[in-house]
Motif scaffolding. Structure first.
Motif, mmCIF file in Angstrom:
data_model
loop_
_atom_site.group_PDB
_atom_site.id
_atom_site.type_symbol
_atom_site.label_atom_id
_atom_site.label_comp_id
_atom_site.label_asym_id
_atom_site.label_seq_id
_atom_site.Cartn_x
_atom_site.Cartn_y
_atom_site.Cartn_z
ATOM 1 N N GLU A 355 32.711 36.382 29.851
ATOM 2 C CA GLU A 355 33.185 37.658 30.368
ATOM 3 C C GLU A 355 33.747 38.496 29.218
ATOM 4 O O GLU A 355 34.482 37.998 28.375
ATOM 5 N N LYS A 359 40.101 41.667 32.643
ATOM 6 C CA LYS A 359 40.367 41.375 34.055
ATOM 7 C C LYS A 359 39.445 40.289 34.573
ATOM 8 O O LYS A 359 39.867 39.412 35.339
ATOM 9 N N ALA A 360 38.181 40.367 34.168
ATOM 10 C CA ALA A 360 37.237 39.329 34.601
ATOM 11 C C ALA A 360 37.627 37.974 34.026
ATOM 12 O O ALA A 360 37.540 36.945 34.711
ATOM 13 N N LYS A 361 38.062 37.945 32.759
ATOM 14 C CA LYS A 361 38.508 36.687 32.167
ATOM 15 C C LYS A 361 39.695 36.120 32.945
ATOM 16 O O LYS A 361 39.759 34.915 33.232
ATOM 17 N N LYS A 362 40.659 36.994 33.255
ATOM 18 C CA LYS A 362 41.822 36.528 34.019
ATOM 19 C C LYS A 362 41.385 35.975 35.368
ATOM 20 O O LYS A 362 41.897 34.932 35.825
ATOM 21 N N ARG A 363 40.440 36.650 36.017
ATOM 22 C CA ARG A 363 39.986 36.206 37.337
ATOM 23 C C ARG A 363 39.347 34.817 37.253
ATOM 24 O O ARG A 363 39.603 33.944 38.080
ATOM 25 N N VAL A 364 38.534 34.609 36.206
ATOM 26 C CA VAL A 364 37.889 33.289 36.046
ATOM 27 C C VAL A 364 38.930 32.212 35.773
ATOM 28 O O VAL A 364 38.892 31.118 36.346
ATOM 29 N N ARG A 366 42.162 32.201 36.486
ATOM 30 C CA ARG A 366 43.009 31.928 37.662
ATOM 31 C C ARG A 366 42.244 31.094 38.688
ATOM 32 O O ARG A 366 42.822 30.228 39.347
ATOM 33 N N LYS A 367 40.927 31.367 38.824
ATOM 34 C CA LYS A 367 40.108 30.526 39.699
ATOM 35 C C LYS A 367 40.066 29.098 39.172
ATOM 36 O O LYS A 367 40.105 28.122 39.937
ATOM 37 N N GLU A 370 43.126 27.172 40.071
ATOM 38 C CA GLU A 370 43.129 26.692 41.445
ATOM 39 C C GLU A 370 42.453 25.336 41.556
ATOM 40 O O GLU A 370 42.874 24.497 42.367
ATOM 41 N N THR A 382 45.430 31.360 29.852
ATOM 42 C CA THR A 382 45.814 32.395 30.817
ATOM 43 C C THR A 382 47.019 33.187 30.329
ATOM 44 O O THR A 382 47.071 34.418 30.439
#
Length: 928
Positions: A355, A359-364, A366-367, A370, A382
């Motif tokens: 990515e 923002k996309a990196k953060k989204r990946v 954070r996923k 999980e 992160t």
């Protein structure tokens, strides 16, 4: 008598024995002819042989098998009866042997099988080598069997070639002839668009624009066929980038036949590997890498795709597949990968790297958290993406809740908090991870930071020292707590942590670690040597704070060790300030008041700083502690003399003669009076001193030099002669006496004196050098070479004589002579200096500078070498080089050297009170 003689000769008429050979006793070789034995003469019978042996006293030979009954058995029990008991015993022994063999059979067979398997692994059968290939033959189709080429000529016999020839047609020759021709004329017909028409053979015109358009169209069609926009019959799209296709063509490497053959063989092996063991992920990765190396990207992607299907739980296969595809396809591949290996940190990090948007990196990531909330690396990545400290603090707070055992996360959170809240964080961290020494060190550094970074607060020195003491207590408590939890770091590990703290700007924490741990694992009798070695090692690594802390701790344990105080003073002189050096020396003289050298060092530092009254005050204290110290009296007199207080200096020397009363004080008194222009008083002082110390050679030297300077050669000769009688082993006295005779024009007596000196002092090179100088000054160059050769025979490792020998050679042979000198005495500074001068003469400036550097490193106390180096830099160096040589010479404080000593100890009034810099400049001016 006649009867006895007849009896003795009676054997001559007797017949010869049967085995008699004439002359055998005298070494002759007997032989027998047919006339001797007749047609059928028999040898002696067995009875005759036995009778002859009996007469000689020999025993008859007995054949051991002669009386053996062939029906009976041989051996120990021959002749005994084989009964039922014997048979039963034999059966019992056989049963025992069978049982013992059965017991060892399992181990023996296992060992044999293991050895056989090892042998087969090292040297397998041909059948085993081709077993996998044979299994692969089952998948060969009929068409592939038909396409196998026929075996060629394997006989390696040369076949006769067909030597038929054909006539070449004329059209071929004419066509080849016209290939190398060029058209150098243009057609007159010009098109309307400004171009030229090229005539064709059939009268048609060639349109190059249309040809270029057609070529581009064909190329675009080919690109479309392999591009990602076109779909195949199966509905799958390929992943070839049309924009990079032409660029990739430039990087195609043409492989040789050997490389192609290797690739084919490797392809066959990998194909067999993935078919025989399809669940082996490295096999798929290697096969795809081979195809990538061969330039077959489509095949490589195909293979790695099959590998992903066969080994979906292998993260390496998925990562390799993502690498072989473009960015968009790699995202899809990694999205499929997390469905199978969702716990792989590498997969999630690779997906985040694909990515380009934060923002996309953060989204990946954070996923990913999980799925894998206990991954320290994911939390760190992160947190690193956060732009504000507040967001990073929130993430780290959550991270330490999820992973309370991660020391790294606790420390990162503490660094982001305020000092007060950081204390609470570190306390929680200490409770969560009681075995971590990093947390205790971080706590100490935090306390130190509070002391030096408090803004707007005015603290007294006492309050600051109390706060700094908290650092020591914290580290000491941490070491104790770690020991309770069985965390035993070695002393070397703690010292490395101390050096790390110093490098990161926490000197007080470094000192606290040293205080708490430097005495660990050290025997009581080895403490001093160990601590000195630790301090020297730290200083060599440029960790001055650690070395200073180690020496400070050692001085608290051994406050009366003069050597430790000197090392601490040297450390401060090299790396510290003048104030810190004065503080160390002040403490040193308090603990070691009898150490004269410490008092002198302290007084000298005060004097160099320009504070002469303070230097006098230090020497006054030194007098109280050491009233009879020769060095302190002389230092006090030198201080007064060099500051223009000649009367006070003279009074000090007079008092010193009455209180200390040493030969050196009397000598310095005479030298001082001579320098003040009072030779008669100096002679009176020397006369009194010689009565007290008749064996002190320097008194005779000074007395003779004073007489010589007054042109009183007879008195000077008497002084030197008395000195030689009292001190015949002092070479300098012999040399001064010889030079006196030379100055008086009596070279023969000078030569004789030096001969006597060499007899009294064999192996002294300076006497040989002086003898060579006498011959050169008297004009006997040949005799000088002879004396020099004799001197080298007696002193083969003398750098002084080798240096003279090198310069005595003609210019072409000096290099070879210097090579001989280096073989005899490679580490002699005079030889090294001579080689540097040879480079200097050849205009090899850098080499000469390097060799001068080597010479002063070997022996920095040799002043002549410093003089030659300064003379060289004056001619070829810059001002900076000259100042550097002077600075290093002043720091080294040389005292020896033929020219250096003659200038430094010159009794002339003008030469008195010279500094090292002045002497160095005088030496450089004098050297020729």
């Amino acid at each position: 008598m006649a009867a006895n003689k007849t009896n003795k000769l009676a054997f001559l008429s007797m017949p010869a024995p049967a085995s008699y050979v004439a002359g055998l006793g005298r070494g002759a070789s007997g032989f027998t002819t047919r006339s001797d034995i007749g047609p059928a003469r028999e040898g002696p019978s067995a009875e005759a042989v036995a009778e002859a042996q009996a007469r000689r006293g020999e025993e008859a030979e007995v054949d051991p098998e002669q009386f053996q009954d062939p029906d009976n058995e041989f051996g120990l029990f021959a002749g005994t009866t084989y009964e039922a008991d014997d048979e039963e015993a034999d059966k019992i022994y056989e049963q025992v042997d069978e049982n013992m063999d059965a017991r060892r059979r399992v181990r023996r067979e296992a060992r044999e099988n293991e050895e056989l398997a090892k042998h087969r692994a090292e040297r397998p059968k041909i059948q085993q080598q081709f077993a996998d290939l044979k299994r692969g033959l089952s998948a060969v189709t009929d068409a592939e069997w038909e396409s196998i080429p026929e075996v060629g000529n394997l006989t390696r016999k040369k076949r006769k070639r067909d030597e038929r020839s054909f006539v070449v047609p004329d059209s071929v020759l004419v066509g080849d002839r016209s290939k190398g021709e060029y058209e150098n004329a243009l057609d007159d017909r010009q098109q309307t668009n400004g171009g030229f028409e090229t005539p064709a053979e059939e009268g048609t015109l060639t349109n190059f624009v249309e040809m270029g358009q057609a070529r581009d169209k064909i190329l675009s069609l080919k690109l479309d066929q392999v591009s990602g926009t076109t779909t195949t019959t199966s509905g799958l799209s390929t992943s070839v980038d049309p924009k990079g296709y032409l660029t990739s063509l430039e990087s195609v490497v043409v492989k040789s036949d050997a490389e192609i053959g290797d690739i084919k063989r490797a392809r066959m092996l990998f194909d067999s590997l993935v078919k025989s063991n399809p669940k082996h992920a490295p096999g798929w990765i290697a096969a795809a890498a081979l195809e990538e190396h061969a330039g077959r990207m489509v095949a490589a992607r195909k293979l790695i795709k099959a590998g992903c299907e066969q080994c979906p739980k292998s993260e390496d296969v998925w990562l390799e597949a993502a690498r072989l595809h473009n960015n968009e396809d790699a995202k899809v591949i990694l999205a499929n990968a997390v469905q199978h290996v969702g716990q792989s940190v590498k997969i999630w990090l690779a997906a985040a790297d694909l990515e380009h948007d934060i923002k996309a990196k953060k989204r990946v990531l954070r996923k990913a958290l999980e799925h894998i909330p206990n991954s320290v690396r994911l939390w760190k990545e992160t947190v690193n993406l956060e732009s504000s400290a507040a967001d990073a603090r929130i993430l780290l707070s959550r991270a330490v809740e999820v992973i309370p055992l991660s020391v790294e996360l606790w420390l990162a959170l503490a660094r982001l908090e305020t000092p007060e809240r950081a204390k609470g964080v570190l306390n929680k961290a200490r409770k969560a991870v009681p075995t971590s020494h990093e947390i205790w060190i971080a706590a100490g550094r935090l306390l130190e930071q509070e002391v030096f970074s408090a803004e707007g607060e005015t603290k007294t020195e006492e309050e600051r020292n109390k706060q700094l003491e908290q650092v020591d207590k914290t580290i000491e408590a941490g070491v104790g707590q770690l020991r309770k939890h069985q965390v035993l770091l070695t002393r070397e590990q703690w010292l490395k942590e101390a050096e790390k703290c110093e490098a990161e700007g926490s000197p007080r924490t470094c000192e606290a670690i040293v205080k708490a741990t430097v005495a660990m694992e050290v025997e009581e009798e080895d403490r001093l040597d160990t601590w000195v070695g630790d301090a020297e090692s730290a200083e060599a690594r440029e960790r001055v704070g650690t070395a200073r802390a180690i020496l400070a701790y050692a001085l608290r344990v051994f406050p009366d060790k003069k050597m430790l105080w000197r090392k601490a003073a040297d450390l401060e002189r090299t790396h510290g300030t003048r104030e810190s050096l004065n503080a160390i020396l002040e403490r040193a003289v308090q603990h070691c008041p009898q150490a004269e050298v410490l008092w002198l060092m302290w007084a000298k530092e005060k004097w160099l700083a320009g504070d002469v009254p303070a230097a006098r005050h230090v020497l006054e204290k030194a007098f109280v502690a050491n009233p009879e110290s020769e060095q302190i009296w002389l230092a006090a007199a030198k201080l007064e003399a060099e500051n223009g207080e000649t009367t006070a200096a003279k009074e000090l020397l007079v008092r010193a003669r009455s209180i200390a009363d040493t030969e050196r004080i009397w000598m310095k008194s005479a030298v001082f009076e001579r320098q003040q222009g009072q030779p008669s008083e100096a002679l009176e002082t020397l006369k009194t001193a010689l009565v007290r110390y008749p064996k002190f050679a320097k008194l005779y030297m000074i007395q003779g030099q004073i007489h010589q300077s007054q042109k009183n050669f007879a008195a000077a000769r008497a002084s030197f002669a008395a000195g030689i009688r009292a001190c015949p082993k002092e070479a300098t006295l012999w040399i001064l006496a010889s030079r006196l005779e030379e100055a008086d024009g009596k070279s023969i007596r000078a030569r004789a004196l030096l001969d006597k000196a060499r007899l009294a002092n064999p192996g002294v090179d300076i006497l040989w050098a002086e003898a060579v100088g006498v011959e050169e000054r008297s004009g006997g160059a040949a005799q000088a070479k002879t004396v020099l050769a004799r001197g080298l025979q007696e002193c083969p490792t003398s750098g002084l004589l080798w240096s003279m020998a090198i310069w005595a050679e003609p210019r072409p042979t000096r290099k070879s002579r210097s090579a001989d000198a280096l073989r005899k005495a490679a580490d002699d500074p005079l030889i090294i200096c001579t080689v540097a001068r040879l480079f200097w003469a050849e205009r090899k400036i850098e080499k000469a500078r390097q060799w001068f550097e080597r010479a002063v490193k070997i022996n920095p106390d040799l002043g002549d070498v410093w003089g030659w180096w300064l003379k060289f830099e004056r001619q070829h160096g810059t001002k900076e080089y000259q100042e550097e040589v002077m600075r290093r010479c002043i720091a080294a404080e040389p005292h020896h050297g033929l020219i250096w000593q003659s200038i430094a100890k010159d009794g002339d009034v003008k030469a008195a009170n010279k500094s090292i810099k002045d002497i160095l400049e005088f030496v450089a001016d004098t050297l020729r």
